[in-house]
Design an enzyme around this catalytic site. Sequence first.
Site, mmCIF file in Angstrom:
data_model
loop_
_atom_site.group_PDB
_atom_site.id
_atom_site.type_symbol
_atom_site.label_atom_id
_atom_site.label_comp_id
_atom_site.label_asym_id
_atom_site.label_seq_id
_atom_site.Cartn_x
_atom_site.Cartn_y
_atom_site.Cartn_z
ATOM 1 N N GLY A 74 81.784 66.266 11.120
ATOM 2 C CA GLY A 74 81.591 65.237 12.137
ATOM 3 C C GLY A 74 80.144 64.789 12.241
ATOM 4 N N SER A 203 86.330 65.380 11.941
ATOM 5 C CA SER A 203 85.888 66.676 11.439
ATOM 6 C C SER A 203 87.098 67.605 11.351
ATOM 7 C CB SER A 203 84.857 67.252 12.411
ATOM 8 O OG SER A 203 84.498 68.550 12.009
ATOM 9 N N HIS A 205 87.623 70.824 11.166
ATOM 10 C CA HIS A 205 87.798 72.103 11.878
ATOM 11 C C HIS A 205 88.264 71.927 13.323
ATOM 12 C CE1 HIS A 205 84.046 72.571 14.409
ATOM 13 N NE2 HIS A 205 83.593 71.665 13.573
ATOM 14 N N THR A 241 78.947 66.773 -5.171
ATOM 15 C CA THR A 241 80.285 67.171 -5.632
ATOM 16 C C THR A 241 81.184 67.429 -4.432
ATOM 17 O OG1 THR A 241 79.342 68.117 -7.618
ATOM 18 C CG2 THR A 241 81.544 68.890 -7.002
ATOM 19 N N CYS A 329 77.649 73.249 20.875
ATOM 20 C CA CYS A 329 76.300 73.105 20.324
ATOM 21 C C CYS A 329 75.227 73.436 21.356
ATOM 22 C CB CYS A 329 76.098 71.682 19.825
ATOM 23 S SG CYS A 329 77.479 71.092 18.859
HETATM 24 C C1 LIG Z 1 82.396 64.706 19.811
HETATM 25 C C2 LIG Z 1 81.828 65.478 18.663
HETATM 26 N N1 LIG Z 1 81.141 64.846 17.708
HETATM 27 C C3 LIG Z 1 80.615 65.491 16.645
HETATM 28 C C4 LIG Z 1 80.752 66.855 16.511
HETATM 29 C C5 LIG Z 1 80.162 67.540 15.323
HETATM 30 O O1 LIG Z 1 81.153 67.874 14.394
HETATM 31 P P1 LIG Z 1 80.859 68.965 13.246
HETATM 32 O O2 LIG Z 1 80.925 70.297 13.911
HETATM 33 O O3 LIG Z 1 81.960 68.786 12.259
HETATM 34 O O4 LIG Z 1 79.539 68.623 12.674
HETATM 35 C C6 LIG Z 1 81.449 67.573 17.500
HETATM 36 C C7 LIG Z 1 81.560 69.060 17.422
HETATM 37 O O5 LIG Z 1 81.602 69.752 18.411
HETATM 38 C C8 LIG Z 1 82.010 66.872 18.600
HETATM 39 O O6 LIG Z 1 82.700 67.500 19.566
#
Ligand SMILES: Cc1ncc(COP(=O)(O)O)c(C=O)c1O
Length: 391
Positions: A74, A203, A205, A241, A329
Amino acid sequence: MGRSGTIYLDYAATTPVLPEVREAMRPYLSEEFGNPSSVHSLGQAALRAVDRAREEVAAVLGCRPREIVFTSGGSESDNLAIRGVALADRDDGNHIITTAIEHHAVLRTVSQLVQRLGFTSTVLPVDAHGVVDPGEVMAAIRDETVLTSVMYANNEVGTLEPIAEIGEIARSRGIPFHTDAVQAGGYLDLNVDRLNVDLLALSAHKFHGPKGVGLLYQRRGTKLLPWLTGGGHEDGRRAGTQNVAGIAGMATALTISQERRKTGGAGLRALRDRLIRGVQEAIPDAELTGHPTERMPNSASFVIPGTTGEALLAALDLEGIAASSGSACTAGSMDPSYVLQAMGYSDDLAVAALRLTLGYPTTDREVDDVLARLPNAVARLRAAAVPVMEM
Ligand SMILES: Cc1ncc(COP(=O)(O)O)c(C=O)c1O
């Protein structure tokens, strides 16, 4: 579901890889290990797997396979969309519109463009439910505007944004529209034409695929400067890759979770609503954050006065419940949530956030157990809080 006995209510942070997804990945981690850029048959088998995955995700998004760029997740997809469009043609203009509640992958990319590369931005406010007003998007558009970026669903409070309406406004003014759909992936409609989006980030996961793989939808004709340069992978849009196993797994995960959305979406919403009601009955001053109805089907988020998110998460962890106070995060930091601040919450409440996010595997029993344990954990924290003494 979770490590033996743990009740996992943090599906917005990440999700376990489904057995079917592991199975879809397995050949490309063993006998089918070729590089999709190689000419020999082992390489061509890997390329076919990437092509099949591209077709599969394009079918879900209702787009052409060539409009999909595979990325590392993401964050990279958001970066590619924003930096890629902003820098595609500097003569087009230098103004970007976004919102105060975006994920850092968007906000920090925009602020780098502003602080280091001569761009300007309008960061739109949200209302008390975390909703962006499309009228404000319209009012913010200038001749120099090159991009609008508004998330599909907020990761901390689950609020859904009116992106189809915002996309229509952006399109009527000829401005590319990007949405961070990372939270929406497994739970909401992803048809890019119904959503009126030009760029959409996902994303794997977040929807039972592996970590470290994602995609960006790029509508045909939307200019994008590739900034990960090297070989000509992904039609020259993203060098490196491809993560063949991850991409194959992501496609399977997206198809399965979108099917579950149709069959299990109503059940998930009902479970979410029971959790919300139960928390509010047991803790009457717990306030639901985000929109009461226009919210992620799996998200129950609150502020609980007299607690801090950090203490609450530790107490719940001891009770065998994995939860979050907001985005993963920023977990571990005691900073007030900038999302809650943008919604008008005081700093005291913006550190007292609890986010419970369910998944398709969540059971009635797990919700019952959380409703039995959470009120005690809150009561203990409140009892332990030392009143501030006047000096
Ligand atoms: C709204 C949003 N955007 C972006 C991300 C980032 O995604 P990734 O963990 O795949 O980098 C997250 C992850 O928590 C998210 O909740």
